[in-house]
Design a protein around this motif. Structure first.
Motif, PDB file in Angstrom:
ATOM      1  N   SER A 198      -2.127  -5.772 -16.101  1.00 16.02           N
ATOM      2  CA  SER A 198      -3.398  -5.245 -15.587  1.00 16.02           C
ATOM      3  C   SER A 198      -3.717  -5.753 -14.192  1.00 16.02           C
ATOM      4  O   SER A 198      -4.720  -5.358 -13.597  1.00 16.02           O
ATOM      5  CB  SER A 198      -4.536  -5.628 -16.538  1.00 16.02           C
ATOM      6  N   VAL A 199      -2.865  -6.661 -13.678  1.00 17.25           N
ATOM      7  CA  VAL A 199      -3.081  -7.240 -12.345  1.00 17.25           C
ATOM      8  C   VAL A 199      -2.188  -6.512 -11.340  1.00 17.25           C
ATOM      9  O   VAL A 199      -1.009  -6.260 -11.614  1.00 17.25           O
ATOM     10  CB  VAL A 199      -2.771  -8.746 -12.354  1.00 17.25           C
ATOM     11  N   VAL A 200      -2.740  -6.171 -10.189  1.00 22.87           N
ATOM     12  CA  VAL A 200      -2.013  -5.370  -9.198  1.00 22.87           C
ATOM     13  C   VAL A 200      -1.814  -6.155  -7.908  1.00 22.87           C
ATOM     14  O   VAL A 200      -2.503  -7.139  -7.645  1.00 22.87           O
ATOM     15  CB  VAL A 200      -2.758  -4.047  -8.892  1.00 22.87           C
ATOM     16  N   PHE A 201      -0.862  -5.674  -7.124  1.00 19.75           N
ATOM     17  CA  PHE A 201      -0.536  -6.246  -5.820  1.00 19.75           C
ATOM     18  C   PHE A 201      -1.019  -5.269  -4.757  1.00 19.75           C
ATOM     19  O   PHE A 201      -0.671  -4.089  -4.788  1.00 19.75           O
ATOM     20  CB  PHE A 201       0.973  -6.464  -5.737  1.00 19.75           C
ATOM     21  N   ILE A 202      -1.840  -5.743  -3.830  1.00 17.49           N
ATOM     22  CA  ILE A 202      -2.437  -4.872  -2.815  1.00 17.49           C
ATOM     23  C   ILE A 202      -1.873  -5.215  -1.437  1.00 17.49           C
ATOM     24  O   ILE A 202      -1.883  -6.384  -1.025  1.00 17.49           O
ATOM     25  CB  ILE A 202      -3.971  -5.005  -2.809  1.00 17.49           C
ATOM     26  N   THR A 203      -1.367  -4.199  -0.763  1.00 20.60           N
ATOM     27  CA  THR A 203      -0.889  -4.340   0.611  1.00 20.60           C
ATOM     28  C   THR A 203      -1.763  -3.465   1.500  1.00 20.60           C
ATOM     29  O   THR A 203      -1.962  -2.283   1.203  1.00 20.60           O
ATOM     30  CB  THR A 203       0.577  -3.895   0.749  1.00 20.60           C
ATOM     31  N   THR A 204      -2.305  -4.017   2.560  1.00 11.76           N
ATOM     32  CA  THR A 204      -3.176  -3.256   3.449  1.00 11.76           C
ATOM     33  C   THR A 204      -2.495  -2.956   4.776  1.00 11.76           C
ATOM     34  O   THR A 204      -1.604  -3.687   5.220  1.00 11.76           O
ATOM     35  CB  THR A 204      -4.492  -4.009   3.719  1.00 11.76           C
ATOM     36  N   VAL A 205      -2.935  -1.872   5.387  1.00 10.21           N
ATOM     37  CA  VAL A 205      -2.361  -1.399   6.655  1.00 10.21           C
ATOM     38  C   VAL A 205      -3.494  -1.159   7.641  1.00 10.21           C
ATOM     39  O   VAL A 205      -4.562  -0.662   7.274  1.00 10.21           O
ATOM     40  CB  VAL A 205      -1.573  -0.088   6.439  1.00 10.21           C
ATOM     41  N   GLY A 210     -11.353  -4.059   7.247  1.00  9.96           N
ATOM     42  CA  GLY A 210     -10.687  -3.643   8.479  1.00  9.96           C
ATOM     43  C   GLY A 210      -9.440  -2.815   8.282  1.00  9.96           C
ATOM     44  O   GLY A 210      -8.831  -2.366   9.263  1.00  9.96           O
ATOM     45  N   ALA A 211      -9.034  -2.576   7.036  1.00 11.43           N
ATOM     46  CA  ALA A 211      -7.807  -1.817   6.774  1.00 11.43           C
ATOM     47  C   ALA A 211      -8.073  -0.315   6.876  1.00 11.43           C
ATOM     48  O   ALA A 211      -9.167   0.163   6.578  1.00 11.43           O
ATOM     49  CB  ALA A 211      -7.257  -2.150   5.390  1.00 11.43           C
ATOM     50  N   THR A 212      -7.075   0.427   7.301  1.00  9.78           N
ATOM     51  CA  THR A 212      -7.165   1.888   7.337  1.00  9.78           C
ATOM     52  C   THR A 212      -6.481   2.508   6.123  1.00  9.78           C
ATOM     53  O   THR A 212      -6.648   3.691   5.842  1.00  9.78           O
ATOM     54  CB  THR A 212      -6.509   2.437   8.617  1.00  9.78           C
ATOM     55  N   GLU A 213      -5.706   1.691   5.394  1.00 10.82           N
ATOM     56  CA  GLU A 213      -5.005   2.186   4.216  1.00 10.82           C
ATOM     57  C   GLU A 213      -4.659   1.005   3.319  1.00 10.82           C
ATOM     58  O   GLU A 213      -4.450  -0.114   3.796  1.00 10.82           O
ATOM     59  CB  GLU A 213      -3.724   2.922   4.641  1.00 10.82           C
ATOM     60  N   ALA A 214      -4.636   1.270   2.009  1.00 10.15           N
ATOM     61  CA  ALA A 214      -4.259   0.225   1.052  1.00 10.15           C
ATOM     62  C   ALA A 214      -3.273   0.804   0.052  1.00 10.15           C
ATOM     63  O   ALA A 214      -3.450   1.916  -0.443  1.00 10.15           O
ATOM     64  CB  ALA A 214      -5.482  -0.326   0.336  1.00 10.15           C
ATOM     65  N   LEU A 215      -2.236   0.038  -0.240  1.00 11.03           N
ATOM     66  CA  LEU A 215      -1.225   0.434  -1.213  1.00 11.03           C
ATOM     67  C   LEU A 215      -1.335  -0.499  -2.414  1.00 11.03           C
ATOM     68  O   LEU A 215      -1.308  -1.719  -2.265  1.00 11.03           O
ATOM     69  CB  LEU A 215       0.166   0.333  -0.594  1.00 11.03           C
ATOM     70  N   VAL A 216      -1.482   0.084  -3.599  1.00  8.43           N
ATOM     71  CA  VAL A 216      -1.612  -0.690  -4.833  1.00  8.43           C
ATOM     72  C   VAL A 216      -0.318  -0.570  -5.630  1.00  8.43           C
ATOM     73  O   VAL A 216       0.110   0.535  -5.968  1.00  8.43           O
ATOM     74  CB  VAL A 216      -2.806  -0.191  -5.673  1.00  8.43           C
ATOM     75  N   SER A 217       0.299  -1.714  -5.937  1.00  2.00           N
ATOM     76  CA  SER A 217       1.559  -1.733  -6.685  1.00  2.00           C
ATOM     77  C   SER A 217       1.321  -2.332  -8.063  1.00  2.00           C
ATOM     78  O   SER A 217       0.671  -3.379  -8.195  1.00  2.00           O
ATOM     79  CB  SER A 217       2.619  -2.554  -5.942  1.00  2.00           C
ATOM     80  N   LEU A 218       1.865  -1.665  -9.085  1.00  2.84           N
ATOM     81  CA  LEU A 218       1.762  -2.148 -10.458  1.00  2.84           C
ATOM     82  C   LEU A 218       2.980  -3.004 -10.799  1.00  2.84           C
ATOM     83  O   LEU A 218       3.998  -2.965 -10.099  1.00  2.84           O
ATOM     84  CB  LEU A 218       1.663  -0.968 -11.427  1.00  2.84           C
ATOM     85  N   THR A 219       2.900  -3.738 -11.891  1.00  3.96           N
ATOM     86  CA  THR A 219       4.007  -4.612 -12.282  1.00  3.96           C
ATOM     87  C   THR A 219       5.234  -3.835 -12.734  1.00  3.96           C
ATOM     88  O   THR A 219       6.338  -4.383 -12.753  1.00  3.96           O
ATOM     89  CB  THR A 219       3.568  -5.566 -13.407  1.00  3.96           C
ATOM     90  N   ASP A 220       5.051  -2.543 -13.077  1.00  4.25           N
ATOM     91  CA  ASP A 220       6.214  -1.749 -13.499  1.00  4.25           C
ATOM     92  C   ASP A 220       6.942  -1.116 -12.319  1.00  4.25           C
ATOM     93  O   ASP A 220       7.881  -0.339 -12.500  1.00  4.25           O
ATOM     94  CB  ASP A 220       5.794  -0.674 -14.504  1.00  4.25           C
ATOM     95  N   GLY A 221       6.507  -1.448 -11.096  1.00  2.14           N
ATOM     96  CA  GLY A 221       7.194  -0.967  -9.903  1.00  2.14           C
ATOM     97  C   GLY A 221       6.560   0.243  -9.254  1.00  2.14           C
ATOM     98  O   GLY A 221       6.907   0.591  -8.119  1.00  2.14           O
ATOM     99  N   ARG A 222       5.633   0.901  -9.933  1.00  2.00           N
ATOM    100  CA  ARG A 222       4.989   2.068  -9.338  1.00  2.00           C
ATOM    101  C   ARG A 222       3.973   1.649  -8.275  1.00  2.00           C
ATOM    102  O   ARG A 222       3.322   0.615  -8.408  1.00  2.00           O
ATOM    103  CB  ARG A 222       4.272   2.889 -10.414  1.00  2.00           C
TER     104      ARG A 222
END
Length: 374
Positions: A67-74, A113-125
């Motif tokens: 249920s925990v996600v990894f967030i990468t911002t751009v 300040g981000a213009t985009e955010a990518l959310v990654s799940l533990t299953d790789g999606r």
């Protein structure tokens, strides 16, 4: 004995010593080579069953980490030479699934300040996220991802009002980009205030010694039942890494703010419309040996003005005349402006509350309809 005979004997002794030394050094190698022909892996010692607390920690991680996600911002920037727009990775953080609709909760500073955010799940999606709403004052933000089928489970919600110092806690996040990391600790203190910028102070935080590092921000703090009790938001560290002092926004506050961010995109704090000052309040309290929140001013057309609250004022001779002193809100004692803020955070604009006020040496009750913070 001639000089040549002595030299010959000396050489013989030296040669013998050299041969003995070479034999001494070579023998273990020969022995190891001989024994190595018969060497086998050692037998494994039976471990026995895992301890009960180890089993529960493993079960907690296995049931909650999905249920925990990894967030990468751009962030979008402009190339100074070509004038072309370009996107650059600006940061990483953590978050967690809030509901079955695909809402993800994280810290505001993770996506600021981000213009985009990518959310990654533990299953790789991975999914591009849309910003639903943000509340900088409490460092919270809500994103939305189109998960579709096979959605990760929302974290179960606990409470923070009944937390005790010494309780076990568990943090799951992505410190330094290392995904799905579990750290453990205890509740070190409650109701901590932390100034994060010149203009912003986070109030009523949970302090924990569970290791929290850059990248953990926005991830969940869980109790031993695996329930969400806070959102990891900051650390105190001279070096920038974990020093055993981390802070989390308590879940009771999160559970009030997040639904409003989902519904309207913003959270509006309730307000009495009185002006206070922590340092002046502390000085007056010590000088007059009196607890409470001293009303220094009343905002025009505010809830306080409509209810008739009386502010302090300067007298004609340059003296200081005390106004109302706020003692409690709906029975919750307030001894400082921070106490007042915490009491109001449990309310909603439009709520009617009862204030206990000291006025001219007497204690009275005043009913006030809370306004929208301006």
């Amino acid at each position: 004995m001639s000089r040549w005979s002595f030299a010959a004997r000396l050489l013989a002794v030296a040669a013998t010593a050299l041969l003995l030394m070479m034999a001494w050094q070579t023998f273990p190698l020969i022995q190891a080579e001989i024994l190595g022909l018969r060497a086998k892996p050692r037998e494994i010692t039976a471990r026995g069953d895992l301890a009960a607390d180890e089993k529960s920690t493993i079960a907690l991680f296995e049931s909650r980490s999905g249920s925990v996600v990894f967030i990468t911002t751009v962030q979008q920037s402009v190339n100074a030479w070509t004038g072309d727009a370009q996107q650059e990775r600006s940061g990483t953080g953590s978050g967690f699934v809030w509901d079955d609709l695909g809402h993800v909760v994280t810290n505001y500073h993770v996506i600021e300040g981000a213009t985009e955010a990518l959310v990654s799940l533990t299953d790789g999606r991975s999914f591009r996220a849309a910003l639903v709403g943000a509340n900088p004052e409490n460092d919270l933000a809500v994103l939305l991802i189109g998960v579709g089928t096979d959605r990760p489970k929302p974290l179960p919600i606990g409470t923070s009002a009944d937390l005790k110092v010494g309780q076990k806690v568990f943090a799951i996040g992505n410190p330094f980009g290392l995904s799905s990391t579990l750290t453990t600790g205890i509740v070190s203190a409650l109701n901590r205030n932390l100034q994060v910028t010149q203009e912003r102070t986070l109030n009523g935080l949970i302090q924990t010694d569970a290791a929290i590092n850059p990248g953990n921000s926005g991830g969940p703090l869980l109790d031993s039942a695996g329930r969400l009790i806070g959102v990891n938001t900051a650390i105190y560290s001279p070096s920038g890494a974990s020093a055993g002092i981390g802070f989390a926004v308590p879940v009771d506050k999160v559970n009030r703010i997040v639904p409003r961010l989902i519904a309207s995109g913003r959270y509006v704090s309730p307000s009495l419309g009185i002006r206070t000052d922590p340092k002046a309040n502390e000085a007056l309290s010590a000088r007059l040996n009196m607890s409470g929140v001293f009303v220094l001013d009343v905002e025009p057309d505010s809830a306080a003005e409509k209810a008739g609250l009386i502010p302090a004022r300067l007298t004609r001779d340059g003296g200081f005349a005390l106004g109302d002193v706020l003692l409690a809100i709906d029975g919750q004692v307030v001894d400082s402006p921070d106490d007042m803020t915490r009491a109001l955070e449990t309310k909603t604009p439009g709520d009617r509350v009862v204030l206990r006020v000291r006025r001219a040496g007497k204690t009275i009750e005043v009913r006030v309809t809370l306004d929208v913070a301006r």
